[in-house]
Design a protein around this motif. Structure first.
Motif, PDB file in Angstrom:
ATOM      1  N   SER A 146     -18.239 -19.689  11.805  1.00  0.00           N
ATOM      2  CA  SER A 146     -17.836 -19.553  10.405  1.00  0.00           C
ATOM      3  C   SER A 146     -17.574 -18.071  10.077  1.00  0.00           C
ATOM      4  O   SER A 146     -16.607 -17.517  10.571  1.00  0.00           O
ATOM      5  CB  SER A 146     -18.915 -20.171   9.518  1.00  0.00           C
ATOM      6  OG  SER A 146     -18.502 -20.188   8.196  1.00  0.00           O
TER       7      SER A 146
ATOM      8  N   LEU B 215     -13.352 -17.872  10.149  1.00  0.00           N
ATOM      9  CA  LEU B 215     -12.917 -18.183   8.784  1.00  0.00           C
ATOM     10  C   LEU B 215     -12.795 -16.929   7.908  1.00  0.00           C
ATOM     11  O   LEU B 215     -12.552 -17.028   6.701  1.00  0.00           O
ATOM     12  CB  LEU B 215     -13.892 -19.175   8.124  1.00  0.00           C
ATOM     13  CG  LEU B 215     -14.182 -20.478   8.890  1.00  0.00           C
ATOM     14  CD1 LEU B 215     -15.105 -21.388   8.077  1.00  0.00           C
ATOM     15  CD2 LEU B 215     -12.888 -21.216   9.240  1.00  0.00           C
TER      16      LEU B 215
ATOM     17  N   ARG C 153     -19.543 -20.146   3.028  1.00  0.00           N
ATOM     18  CA  ARG C 153     -19.168 -20.084   4.447  1.00  0.00           C
ATOM     19  C   ARG C 153     -19.669 -18.818   5.140  1.00  0.00           C
ATOM     20  O   ARG C 153     -19.623 -18.705   6.357  1.00  0.00           O
ATOM     21  CB  ARG C 153     -17.638 -20.146   4.589  1.00  0.00           C
ATOM     22  CG  ARG C 153     -17.049 -21.473   4.162  1.00  0.00           C
ATOM     23  CD  ARG C 153     -15.549 -21.406   4.071  1.00  0.00           C
ATOM     24  NE  ARG C 153     -15.116 -20.488   3.016  1.00  0.00           N
ATOM     25  CZ  ARG C 153     -13.840 -20.212   2.743  1.00  0.00           C
ATOM     26  NH1 ARG C 153     -12.870 -20.768   3.455  1.00  0.00           N
ATOM     27  NH2 ARG C 153     -13.531 -19.379   1.768  1.00  0.00           N
TER      28      ARG C 153
END
Lengths: 363, 124
Positions: free
Chosen positions: A45, A152, A217
């Motif tokens: 992530s 991400l 996240r």
């Protein structure tokens, strides 16, 4: 433990219940909860790292007339404006004083990012070769830096930097605005994953850190995870894998050494090229979960052939991994090694780095 | 069944003449993520307060001391590939070995739960 320096984020780390420890003269977060979870967070992530402890030097001057090329193993003049380059600062013996990244801010303007523990010495070493008209300043105290690393990260930062994040290529940077302040966004990274660094005035650092953490996240990660992530990529760490007694050729960093230019220590490296190297840095994978540590001896065929400089458990491989220096004839892939200290004996095999091959780094 | 604790942060649970040994929650927390454990051999003798196995965490390798003397009857084989069980359940599923206790008077050198709890509080 005395006289440890604090980053602007120290109180935030303590609030987040981080385990703090000295690193390069700074009181830094080693882990918040679990090193392995923070490591996986970065692989899957986004992880947020406090890297305010690192040093930032700013240089203005004519690159040719100020002799600056002599201070670095790599060509500074060919870095394009908006790009950055990794390389080494050497001493007269060809030993590594530090590794660093140079940012070409303008035709006559550079930023150099160096390690925390070596910062003051780096500054003096670089300054000692400069001549003529230049401005060379250490602005580490007023420059803060945080690293946003993980597959991400681009998605998250688009919210703040828009399409600039999509256009940013590997080892490039852009000037941007964040919370009303001029900041710099770059994309280098140290984890093997797609990642960005935000350089900003220290006064907005806490606000930026907390703003980013609002997204579910992203989670903070400490130096423990950072060390494992870089180890899985086979990136050397100054102070563990690199030092003043070792040359960049021995460290297998010849890619970052430009022998067709003049620099401090070059004659020693030329001799090594001519005569060959006695030792070279290799990576190895162990046959089980047990990990070697810095300082273990390395044996092959019962002969002491070198030493371990970094080691740890690789969460991605489920095995012990490490790096160290061995006599060159034992450095080829698949050479079998025995890593040893006291009663501990670990069998390992030389393997090509990076150990972790599926990172999002260049995506 | 009764449970004892050592100053080195091991626990010992006695059932008949068999003792189950593990490390305490405090110890696993100090070690952090556990990645490897070097077990003693079944049948080997261990001695109270001597090193009987080594636990490696992401950060370092640490010795574990036997809370009691005896002969190893069984080891927790699940820890070989998933030593992180110790992080999740240090005083349950994360037990390390079972021993045949050789000297019950050694229990006098250990603490009960409440004494151990106040001992740990004093360390923080």
């Amino acid at each position: 433990m005395e006289n440890l320096k604090s980053t602007p984020l120290e109180a935030e780390h303590i609030r987040l219940k981080a385990k703090m420890a000295p690193f390069g003269g700074w009181n830094m977060p080693i882990q918040y909860e679990s090193i392995i979870e923070e490591h996986m967070q970065c692989r899957k992530s986004i992880a947020l790292f406090d890297t305010c402890h690192m040093g930032e030097f700013f240089f203005t001057g004519d690159l040719e007339k100020t002799n600056i090329e002599r201070a670095f193993s790599f060509k500074v003049g060919t870095i394009k404006v908006g790009k950055c380059r990794y390389g080494l600062i050497l001493n007269e013996k060809g030993g590594m004083v530090d590794d660093c990244i140079i940012y070409r801010l303008g035709e006559n303007e550079l930023m150099m990012v160096v390690n925390a523990g070596t910062k003051d010495n780096d500054f003096n070493v670089i300054k000692s070769v400069l001549k003529g008209d230049f401005v060379f300043e250490d602005k580490s105290e007023v420059t803060s830096k945080i690293d946003v690393q993980g597959p991400l990260s681009r998605d998250l930062l688009r919210k703040y930097f828009g399409s600039a994040v999509d256009e940013l290529k590997y080892f490039s940077f852009v000037n941007a605005n964040l919370m009303g302040q001029d900041v710099m966004l770059s994309r280098t990274g140290y984890t093997g994953e797609l990642g960005f660094e935000i350089y900003m005035p220290s006064k907005i650092c806490v606000e930026v850190w907390n703003e980013l953490l609002k997204d579910e996240r992203i989670k903070p990660a400490g130096l423990g995870a950072r060390d494992l992530l870089r180890l899985e990529m086979g990136y050397p760490l100054y102070g563990s894998d690199l030092d003043e007694e070792t040359t960049p050729l021995e460290a297998d960093l010849s890619y970052f050494v430009h022998l067709d230019k003049d620099f401090v220590g070059k004659d020693v490296l030329m001799k090594q090229v001519e005569n060959g190297l006695e030792k070279i840095r290799v990576g190895f994978v162990c046959d089980g979960r047990r990990a070697p540590r810095h300082g273990y001896r390395i044996f092959a065929d019962g002969v002491d052939i070198g030493y371990v400089t970094s080691g740890g458990f690789s969460p991605s491989l489920g095995k012990g991994i490490g790096m160290g220096y061995v006599k060159t004839k034992y450095s080829s892939e698949n050479s079998t090694l025995e890593l040893s200290q006291d009663k501990v004996k670990i069998n390992a095999v030389v393997e090509k780095i990076p150990f972790y091959k599926d990172g999002s780094l260049r995506k | 069944m009764s449970r004892y604790y050592s100053k080195d942060h091991e626990w010992l649970e006695i059932e008949g003449n068999v003792g189950t040994i593990g490390i305490t929650d405090y110890a696993q927390h100090q070690l952090g993520d556990i990645t490897y454990i070097e077990m003693p051999e079944v049948g080997s003798e261990i001695k109270q307060f001597s090193i009987f196995c080594t636990i490696e965490s992401v950060k370092a390798a640490s010795d574990v001391y036997a809370p009691v003397s005896g002969k190893i009857k069984e080891i927790n084989e699940a820890l070989e590939n998933t030593p992180e069980i110790i992080n999740k359940s240090p005083e349950g599923e994360g037990w390390i070995v079972k021993v045949e206790v050789s000297n019950v008077s050694e229990f006098d050198n250990l603490m009960d739960k409440s004494s151990y709890e106040s001992y740990v509080k004093g360390l923080d």
